[in-house]
Enzyme design. Structure first.
Site, PDB file in Angstrom:
ATOM      1  N   PHE A  26     -17.439 -19.505 -23.081  1.00 57.89           N
ATOM      2  CA  PHE A  26     -16.639 -20.903 -22.929  1.00 57.89           C
ATOM      3  C   PHE A  26     -17.620 -21.805 -22.537  1.00 57.89           C
ATOM      4  O   PHE A  26     -18.394 -21.712 -21.185  1.00 57.89           O
ATOM      5  CB  PHE A  26     -15.348 -20.658 -22.154  1.00 57.89           C
ATOM      6  CG  PHE A  26     -14.492 -21.861 -21.940  1.00 57.89           C
ATOM      7  CD1 PHE A  26     -13.447 -21.978 -22.950  1.00 57.89           C
ATOM      8  CD2 PHE A  26     -14.486 -22.575 -21.018  1.00 57.89           C
ATOM      9  CE1 PHE A  26     -12.674 -23.214 -23.263  1.00 57.89           C
ATOM     10  CE2 PHE A  26     -13.813 -23.708 -21.006  1.00 57.89           C
ATOM     11  CZ  PHE A  26     -12.648 -23.953 -21.927  1.00 57.89           C
ATOM     12  N   ASP A  69     -14.965 -14.105 -15.854  1.00 56.77           N
ATOM     13  CA  ASP A  69     -14.180 -15.181 -16.143  1.00 56.77           C
ATOM     14  C   ASP A  69     -13.033 -14.598 -17.058  1.00 56.77           C
ATOM     15  O   ASP A  69     -13.331 -14.080 -17.845  1.00 56.77           O
ATOM     16  CB  ASP A  69     -14.741 -16.340 -16.842  1.00 56.77           C
ATOM     17  CG  ASP A  69     -13.697 -17.395 -17.032  1.00 56.77           C
ATOM     18  OD1 ASP A  69     -12.457 -17.424 -17.152  1.00 56.77           O
ATOM     19  OD2 ASP A  69     -14.304 -18.847 -17.036  1.00 56.77           O
ATOM     20  N   TYR A 109      -3.140 -21.674 -16.376  1.00 57.25           N
ATOM     21  CA  TYR A 109      -1.983 -22.372 -17.512  1.00 57.25           C
ATOM     22  C   TYR A 109      -2.091 -21.769 -18.913  1.00 57.25           C
ATOM     23  O   TYR A 109      -1.152 -22.157 -19.540  1.00 57.25           O
ATOM     24  CB  TYR A 109      -2.447 -24.040 -17.447  1.00 57.25           C
ATOM     25  CG  TYR A 109      -3.846 -24.163 -17.740  1.00 57.25           C
ATOM     26  CD1 TYR A 109      -4.586 -23.722 -18.926  1.00 57.25           C
ATOM     27  CD2 TYR A 109      -4.773 -24.480 -16.523  1.00 57.25           C
ATOM     28  CE1 TYR A 109      -6.024 -24.076 -19.183  1.00 57.25           C
ATOM     29  CE2 TYR A 109      -5.939 -24.687 -16.843  1.00 57.25           C
ATOM     30  CZ  TYR A 109      -6.718 -24.485 -18.080  1.00 57.25           C
ATOM     31  OH  TYR A 109      -8.034 -24.511 -18.210  1.00 57.25           O
ATOM     32  N   LYS A 110      -2.854 -20.787 -18.853  1.00 62.33           N
ATOM     33  CA  LYS A 110      -2.850 -19.726 -20.147  1.00 62.33           C
ATOM     34  C   LYS A 110      -1.881 -18.671 -20.432  1.00 62.33           C
ATOM     35  O   LYS A 110      -0.503 -18.993 -20.182  1.00 62.33           O
ATOM     36  CB  LYS A 110      -4.278 -19.242 -20.633  1.00 62.33           C
ATOM     37  CG  LYS A 110      -5.321 -20.473 -20.963  1.00 62.33           C
ATOM     38  CD  LYS A 110      -6.608 -20.169 -21.039  1.00 62.33           C
ATOM     39  CE  LYS A 110      -7.347 -21.407 -21.179  1.00 62.33           C
ATOM     40  NZ  LYS A 110      -8.894 -21.229 -20.871  1.00 62.33           N
ATOM     41  N   ARG A 170      -7.370 -20.275 -33.985  1.00 59.11           N
ATOM     42  CA  ARG A 170      -6.916 -19.198 -33.132  1.00 59.11           C
ATOM     43  C   ARG A 170      -5.552 -18.805 -33.213  1.00 59.11           C
ATOM     44  O   ARG A 170      -4.685 -20.031 -32.972  1.00 59.11           O
ATOM     45  CB  ARG A 170      -7.477 -19.486 -31.758  1.00 59.11           C
ATOM     46  CG  ARG A 170      -8.963 -19.407 -31.346  1.00 59.11           C
ATOM     47  CD  ARG A 170      -9.035 -19.430 -29.933  1.00 59.11           C
ATOM     48  NE  ARG A 170      -8.318 -20.387 -29.185  1.00 59.11           N
ATOM     49  CZ  ARG A 170      -8.713 -21.000 -27.971  1.00 59.11           C
ATOM     50  NH1 ARG A 170      -9.443 -20.382 -27.307  1.00 59.11           N
ATOM     51  NH2 ARG A 170      -7.781 -21.953 -27.379  1.00 59.11           N
TER      52      ARG A 170
HETATM   53  C1  LIG Z   1      -9.753 -22.075 -20.311  1.00 56.20           C
HETATM   54  C2  LIG Z   1     -10.856 -21.690 -19.714  1.00 56.20           C
HETATM   55  C3  LIG Z   1     -11.579 -22.147 -18.647  1.00 56.20           C
HETATM   56  C4  LIG Z   1     -10.637 -23.456 -17.959  1.00 56.20           C
HETATM   57  O1  LIG Z   1     -11.584 -24.110 -17.036  1.00 56.20           O
HETATM   58  P1  LIG Z   1     -10.899 -25.200 -16.259  1.00 56.20           P
HETATM   59  O2  LIG Z   1     -11.610 -25.482 -14.953  1.00 56.20           O
HETATM   60  O3  LIG Z   1      -9.383 -25.032 -15.734  1.00 56.20           O
HETATM   61  O4  LIG Z   1     -10.945 -26.581 -17.067  1.00 56.20           O
HETATM   62  C5  LIG Z   1     -12.713 -21.690 -18.039  1.00 56.20           C
HETATM   63  N1  LIG Z   1     -13.227 -20.528 -18.473  1.00 56.20           N
HETATM   64  C6  LIG Z   1     -12.686 -19.886 -19.681  1.00 56.20           C
HETATM   65  C7  LIG Z   1     -13.344 -18.768 -20.285  1.00 56.20           C
HETATM   66  C8  LIG Z   1     -11.667 -20.468 -20.185  1.00 56.20           C
HETATM   67  O5  LIG Z   1     -11.189 -19.834 -21.435  1.00 56.20           O
END
Ligand SMILES: *Cc1c(COP(=O)(O)O)cnc(C)c1O
Length: 442
Positions: free
Chosen positions: A131, A228, A253-254, A403
């Site tokens: 990501f 992560d 939030y996911k 997705r």
């Molecule tokens: C969604 C996601 C993020 C989000 O980071 P934010 O700081 O909340 O914007 C980070 N890492 C991964 C792997 C993600 O999928």
């Protein structure tokens, strides 16, 4: 093991029966679902609202109104309390998870702490296909301390990167579908590596990394690991303690349903907490915080990874968001996810592959998480037609990926079956060939 008879093919009738037999079916009522709305397969970007969040917010509003500043006696320990509940979903014993900041900020805090822990090591190892924010944070940390221009006497090239002394990011050229393999990560390791930072579930393909093997390889090379879990927490069982992970972060939030911009969480293995120092020296990490001392002196334990005043309003919603997951339990959720994924993959192979789609997730069900990546040259116009037509909400990831996340806690088997039919009808329609401008947010 005796070989099992192959299960029957997925039909609409079998999907209906699976819903009737689903032990988790009643959890859907804990969420706000418009029965006339589109089929929602994007809970891996933003989870649906949990009904209990509304009551929890109202209660917090009452506490705020009634207690005003004295409410902090109740709120001050929420980062630890809600953190422990998130910890229960990711295999972390209490006292190792805090709710704080955003995932990006937490990645920075922990990666910087890992670099400072072993100042003689200069290399960060990451995944080229991770990501973006993970890569950017690592790139930024490397750029903070660039290599000095060390030239050989004749003005030739740098003698060795190591002699130059600067930090470097080593991006592993992973397979974009299969994700980082322990062997590939192993090749990137040497005694200059301070940290290996990877995602457990790849945001695009859904590939699952082998945490235990990669942790062992990193430790053998003397490096720490930072995982992560943004696409893993609440999606599949993860064992942070058992796999030997050092550090981890994830968003709220996911799959955790904390609402848009929910605060994130971070994990530091118990044995490391007093030995790491994070780079943002804030008063919430200070020993005897309300003594207001002149000099920074972090608490000996986990709270040193806090920064400033925590976002209590948002944390209360996040706590409500994880309630259904804790009640259902990760093993049951994962069992249903695997069934939903089986339905999705087998119908996609049957109906969507003949229309030009191809599966861009690992073929082995053990090696993929809670979402499926489907590549199609017309993925972008198809996503727009599906969303604008109120049919299905997938999401689109460049260059050509739809997705689809059948989130177990609130998704029905029948919805997944019907979603594939709707995607097929859009891919087969003439409208999908009309060009559509790319939008800023996909
Ligand atoms: C969604 C996601 C993020 C989000 O980071 P934010 O700081 O909340 O914007 C980070 N890492 C991964 C792997 C993600 O999928």
């Amino acid at each position: 093991m005796t070989s099992q008879p192959a299960p029957p093919a997925w039909t609409r009738q079998r999907a209906r029966e699976a819903d009737e037999a689903d032990p988790l079916a009643s959890f859907r009522d804990m969420f706000v679902v418009d029965p006339a709305g589109p089929i929602y397969l994007d809970g891996n970007s933003l989870g649906r609202p949990v009904r209990a969040a509304m009551g929890a917010m109202t209660e917090l509003f009452g506490d705020w109104a009634g207690l005003v500043v004295t409410g902090w006696e109740r709120w001050a320990t929420l980062p630890q309390e809600v953190g422990d509940r998130v910890g229960a979903l990711v295999g972390a014993a209490p006292g190792q998870v805090l709710i704080s900041d955003s995932t990006t900020v937490n990645l920075y805090k922990l990666a910087a702490a890992a670099l400072a822990y072993q100042p003689g090591r200069h290399v960060l190892v990451g995944d080229r296909h991770d990501f973006p924010t993970v890569r950017y944070v690592l790139q930024g940390l490397a750029a903070e301390q660039p290599a000095a221009e060390v030239r050989s006497a004749g003005g030739g090239p740098v003698e060795s990167e190591r002699a130059a002394g600067g930090r470097r990011l080593r991006l592993v050229d992973t397979d974009p579908v299969e994700g980082p393999s322990p062997a590939q990560v192993g090749e990137a390791l040497d005694d200059d590596v301070a940290l290996v930072c990877l995602s457990v579930v790849n945001f695009r393909s859904g590939a699952v990394a082998d945490m235990a093997e990669i942790n062992a390889a990193a430790h053998a090379a003397g490096a720490l690991t930072l995982w992560d879990l943004s696409h893993a927490a609440g999606a599949l069982p993860v064992d942070l303690d058992g796999s030997g992970a050092d550090l981890a972060v994830g968003c709220g939030y996911k799959y955790l349903n904390g609402g848009p911009g929910a605060p994130a969480w971070l994990y530091v293995r118990a044995g490391l907490q007093g030995r790491l120092r994070q780079p943002i020296w804030g008063w919430w990490g200070q020993r005897d915080q309300f003594e207001m001392g002149i000099d920074y002196d972090p608490v000996p334990g986990m709270a040193r990874f806090l920064t400033g005043t925590p976002a209590i309003t948002a944390m209360v919603a996040l706590d409500a968001g994880i309630g259904p997951l804790l009640a259902a339990g990760m093993p049951a959720l994962w069992e249903k996810t695997r069934q939903l994924m089986d339905l999705l993959v087998s119908r996609a192979e049957e109906v969507l592959v003949p229309l030009g789609a191809c599966l861009s997730s690992p073929g082995d069900p053990q090696r993929r998480g809670g979402h499926l990546a489907l590549s199609h040259p017309l993925a972008w116009p198809a996503a727009r037609l599906l969303i604008d037509g109120g049919l299905v909400v997938p999401d689109f990831r460049p260059p050509d990926v739809l997705r689809l996340a059948p989130v177990a806690i609130y998704t029905r088997y029948l919805e997944v079956f019907d979603a594939v039919e709707r995607i097929a009808s859009v891919l087969a329609s003439p409208d999908v060939h009309r060009p559509v401008a790319r939008r800023a947010i996909t």
